[in-house]
Design a protein around this motif. Structure first.
Motif, PDB file in Angstrom:
ATOM      1  N   GLY A 561      83.536  55.686   3.968  1.00  0.00           N
ATOM      2  CA  GLY A 561      82.120  56.413   3.882  1.00  0.00           C
ATOM      3  C   GLY A 561      81.835  56.996   5.376  1.00  0.00           C
ATOM      4  O   GLY A 561      82.685  57.211   6.073  1.00  0.00           O
ATOM      5  N   THR A 562      80.682  58.027   5.185  1.00  0.00           N
ATOM      6  CA  THR A 562      80.274  58.693   6.100  1.00  0.00           C
ATOM      7  C   THR A 562      78.920  58.207   6.880  1.00  0.00           C
ATOM      8  O   THR A 562      77.937  57.981   6.399  1.00  0.00           O
ATOM      9  N   VAL A 563      79.161  57.935   8.255  1.00  0.00           N
ATOM     10  CA  VAL A 563      78.082  57.108   9.061  1.00  0.00           C
ATOM     11  C   VAL A 563      77.012  58.543   9.501  1.00  0.00           C
ATOM     12  O   VAL A 563      77.508  59.347  10.052  1.00  0.00           O
ATOM     13  N   ASP A 564      75.897  58.563   8.746  1.00  0.00           N
ATOM     14  CA  ASP A 564      75.195  59.773   9.018  1.00  0.00           C
ATOM     15  C   ASP A 564      74.470  59.369  10.378  1.00  0.00           C
ATOM     16  O   ASP A 564      74.418  60.450  10.944  1.00  0.00           O
ATOM     17  N   LYS A 565      73.822  58.364  10.728  1.00  0.00           N
ATOM     18  CA  LYS A 565      73.260  58.162  11.927  1.00  0.00           C
ATOM     19  C   LYS A 565      72.850  56.854  12.206  1.00  0.00           C
ATOM     20  O   LYS A 565      72.791  55.970  11.300  1.00  0.00           O
ATOM     21  N   TYR A 566      72.564  56.505  13.524  1.00  0.00           N
ATOM     22  CA  TYR A 566      72.312  55.301  13.785  1.00  0.00           C
ATOM     23  C   TYR A 566      70.784  55.095  14.350  1.00  0.00           C
ATOM     24  O   TYR A 566      70.355  56.346  15.088  1.00  0.00           O
ATOM     25  N   MET A 567      69.936  54.558  13.681  1.00  0.00           N
ATOM     26  CA  MET A 567      68.177  54.593  14.004  1.00  0.00           C
ATOM     27  C   MET A 567      67.996  53.218  14.752  1.00  0.00           C
ATOM     28  O   MET A 567      67.508  52.135  14.227  1.00  0.00           O
ATOM     29  N   GLY A 568      68.299  53.203  15.968  1.00  0.00           N
ATOM     30  CA  GLY A 568      68.033  51.927  16.654  1.00  0.00           C
ATOM     31  C   GLY A 568      68.957  50.898  16.436  1.00  0.00           C
ATOM     32  O   GLY A 568      70.109  51.052  16.389  1.00  0.00           O
TER      33      GLY A 568
END
Length: 785
Positions: A561-568
């Motif tokens: 998988g590709t981690v797009d972003k962390y949002m908090g």
């Protein structure tokens, strides 16, 4: 791996030299030579000199009747005639001393007793005169024994004899009993053995109420600890030290306190629970006597928590004999009889004071034991002065059994951080990191000493980290990085390894733009994050989030998988971009199940840590939404800053599904397209729902297990009953559907599916019964995201 090789090659000195220092320092610390032990001792001495044990004469009823120079000048050289010592005992008893403790030996008959001269008188005079002299001659030893018997509160002493057969082969009379909670091998090898002893005369043994070892560690340059027990003779019977025996007798003299006649030694594994610090399975960890509980090291030694020399502890023996001492200084006190006269050579060095009398060492130990006994009551009394609370808060110093391990672990962890960061950070940030690491190594041991009396080494870890920083900084100017290594280092924090390698091979892709691809998108969110965050300070919350996000990210990346972003506390990830991933929906489902399983393991660890730290454990749960569909994926943003991400209606739906996990009380919700693309999993259809921002209903499912669960007979039974439940619900037969809920809960438990789904549906059905909708099409309209 190639990025790491380039980094290590470019900054090998900045990496290798601190690493070598760390390895050498760890090896030396594990070996722990005597020089390092002395270094720790000096550090602990500094702690005590900086903040000695508080002392107040009115709170600690311990006095020393001092055979000082003025007393010797008035009554002659020591040893005094025993009839004079008897007068001293009588005077102290009349003054109201609670316990009288002799820090002197009476191992030989009194050479000044008149009864010893009877034979000489017979030879020098006539028989009648000799007979009259013999009848009138006093036996000073008998006089002292009578005074001790009248007092009923005297503790006498014996001395160790390191020679085999010393002391005439006679052991001191045992006026105590010892009960050991543990096996012989748990405590006996840890208690110092002495082949013989020099006891007091039998006449004194017969009338004394206490009998203790007068010796402290006379071979030590500085008295830092004292063994409370000694094994004597071939029988290896344990005997108490003089201070410990004085406290035993004190308890028998205090009204309303059950007389303490037996020492209870806590040894082995059973003692760990009682003490709370132990991690070993052998050795002594505490000694109890009556109401007093004393924590010791595994060798039965107690640390001297030094208050320093206090002249107010002393009363001259000459003044006691003359009757000129204020009675308030002796009444209700434990009174030790000893000498500070330099000629008698009972002089000791302690961490705070040099050249004090050995009697004052015994006095300080008695004070510590009294504080351990009566300190909790002092500290809890509402009118207790602050100074007394401070005294009662930490009567003993403790070197926890895990202290060495904790120091080594801290040095290892902090050292590895230094090794990894020195080649990578600039001088300013690295100086902050180094100051923090060294500061923690110095400040935390001080705080532990100051707050709870625990001894941890502040010098060796701090010195090692400082040396690593100096050497690593000196080699830091040789560190360089290539452009490709910089790209890998920057994007490797956000994208999967496949994406990083693709960008490294094709830097031209670092531009704005995207493409339409079939994706499986995942959104996760931490439940109750606000409540969880309230139990941590900012650094603690950062560590918690890293411990949570790291394994979750590892699982996503492990399944391509590709981690797009962390949002908090939330994660957005997707599959099948920028590179093709076969069976991307199935890989996303496997990842979701693995993340829930890993979180259960993390909760076990966090629960144990919370229990050890004395705080409540708040279970950590996450909701996961999965949806498959077409989306635009690529680099979006501006020319100055952009990110690789996916956008589109199906991406938004995945986010909405995650939001419904809390509503339906399940861990993973997937869209119908994902279920069709990955059919070999155990799903339970939840509802037809119109989520926020959608006009058409979506069929949503709970992902509850893998293929093995899908084919399980209990799960198939659940699905049959569940389909009937949904049918009645969608036909508007709310009461009939709600009546099925208890049976469905039982089937779900049998199938291994635990959730709040049926409880939620039961509430919804009751609300629908109470207020039926005017038109019902079986579709639930979500009111929240």
């Amino acid at each position: 791996m190639r990025g790491w090789r380039r980094w290590l090659g470019a900054g090998r000195l900045a990496f290798a030299l601190p690493a070598l220092i760390l390895v050498a320092a760890l090896g030396l610390r594990v070996a722990d030579p005597s020089a390092l032990q002395r270094l720790r001792d000096y550090a602990f001495d500094t702690f005590q000199r900086t903040s000695p044990r508080p002392w107040a004469a009115e709170v600690l009823p311990v006095r020393i009747v001092d055979i000082d120079d003025s007393a010797l000048a008035r009554h002659g050289q020591w040893p005094w005639p025993r009839d004079l010592v008897a007068r001293l005992v009588d005077a102290l008893s009349e003054a109201g001393a609670t316990v009288i403790v002799f820090d002197v030996l009476f191992s030989e008959p009194d050479g000044k007793s008149p009864s010893r001269f009877v034979e000489e008188v017979k030879a020098a005079t006539d028989a009648e005169t000799a007979a009259r002299f013999a009848a009138a001659a006093r036996d000073n030893d008998a006089t002292l024994a009578e005074a001790i018997a009248r007092s009923g509160r005297v503790v006498i002493a014996f001395a160790e004899d390191q020679t085999v057969g010393g002391g005439g082969g006679r052991l001191p009379k045992a006026l105590h009993t010892v009960v050991v909670n543990g096996r012989d091998e748990d405590w006996r090898p840890f208690v110092r053995h002495v082949p013989a002893a020099t006891p007091s005369l039998p006449a004194f043994e017969a009338v004394a109420v206490g009998y203790g070892n007068i010796m402290v560690d006379i071979q030590a340059e500085v008295i830092r600890s004292v063994p409370l027990l000694t094994r004597l003779g071939a029988a290896e019977r344990p005997y108490p030290t003089l201070a410990l025996e004085a406290v035993r007798v004190l308890q028998t003299r205090v009204e309303a306190i059950r007389p303490g006649t037996s020492y209870v030694v806590r040894a082995g594994a059973a003692s760990q629970q009682a003490r709370g610090f132990g991690v070993s399975t052998t050795g002594i960890y505490g000694i109890g006597i009556g109401e007093v509980r004393i924590d010791t090291d595994p060798y039965g030694r107690v640390f001297l928590f030094d208050s320093g020399h206090k002249p107010e502890r002393y009363v001259s023996a000459g003044a006691v004999l003359a009757g000129t001492v204020d009675k308030a200084k002796l009444e209700g006190h434990v009174v030790l009889i000893g000498s500070s006269a330099p000629a008698l050579r009972d002089v000791r060095n302690t961490p705070v004071s040099a050249g004090i009398s050995g009697t004052e060492v015994h006095a300080q130990l008695i004070e510590q034991m009294i504080l351990a006994w009566q300190g909790p009551a002092m500290a809890s009394a509402p009118d207790t002065p602050p100074a007394v609370r401070e005294m009662a808060r930490r009567p003993f110093l403790i070197r926890p059994d895990f202290a060495s391990g904790a120091e080594i672990v801290y040095l290892l962890v902090a050292g590895l951080v230094f090794v990894l960061l020195l080649p990578r950070l600039r001088a300013g940030p690295m100086a902050v990191v180094a100051a923090g690491g060294v500061g923690v190594a110095l400040v935390v041991p001080w705080l532990l000493y100051d707050r709870i009396g625990a001894l941890f080494d502040p010098v060796y870890p701090a010195g090692t980290l400082a040396a690593m920083y100096v050497v690593g900084s000196a080699a830091g100017f040789m560190r360089t990085e290539a452009e490709r290594a910089q790209i890998r280092g920057a994007f490797g924090l956000y994208l999967s390894p496949d994406v990083v390698e693709e960008l490294a091979r094709h830097p031209d892709r670092l531009k704005l733009g995207g493409e339409v691809r079939e994706l499986t998108v995942m959104f996760t969110d931490l439940r109750g994050f606000t409540t969880i965050s309230e139990q941590f300070d900012p650094p603690g919350l950062t560590r918690f989030m890293n411990r949570f996000l790291t394994p979750m990210t590892d699982i996503i990346l492990a399944h391509r998988g590709t981690v797009d972003k962390y949002m908090g506390d939330a994660i957005m990830a997707f599959w099948n971009a920028p590179l093709d991933v076969s069976d991307h929906a199935a890989k996303a489902c496997v990842s979701a199940l693995a993340m829930q399983a890993r979180l259960r393991d993390l909760n076990v660890e966090w629960r144990r840590e919370a229990h050890e730290e004395g705080r409540n454990h708040i279970p950590v749960n996450i909701g996961i939404g999965l949806n498959s569909g077409r989306a635009s994926v690529g680099n979006f943003g501006s020319d100055q800053r952009f990110t690789y991400t996916g956008i589109g209606d199906d991406v938004n739906l995945a986010s909405r599904l995650e939001g419904q996990c809390k509503t339906y009380g399940v861990g993973i919700i997937v869209g119908d397209d994902t279920r069709e693309a990955a059919p070999d999993f155990a799903y339970v259809e939840l509802d037809l729902i119109k989520v926020k921002g959608k006009t058409e209903p979506e069929r949503i499912h709970a992902l509850v297990g893998d293929a093995a669960m899908r084919h399980d007979e209990a799960f198939r039974d659940l699905l049959v009953a569940h389909e009937e439940f949904l049918g009645e619900y969608r036909l508007g037969e709310f009461a009939a559907a709600r009546a099925r809920v208890p049976a469905l809960r039982t089937l779900a438990e049998a199938a291994g599916w635990t959730s709040q789904y049926y409880a939620h549906m039961a509430q919804r059905l009751r609300a629908l019964e109470d207020d039926p909708p005017p038109a019902w099409d079986g579709v639930h309209v979500a009111q929240e995201k």
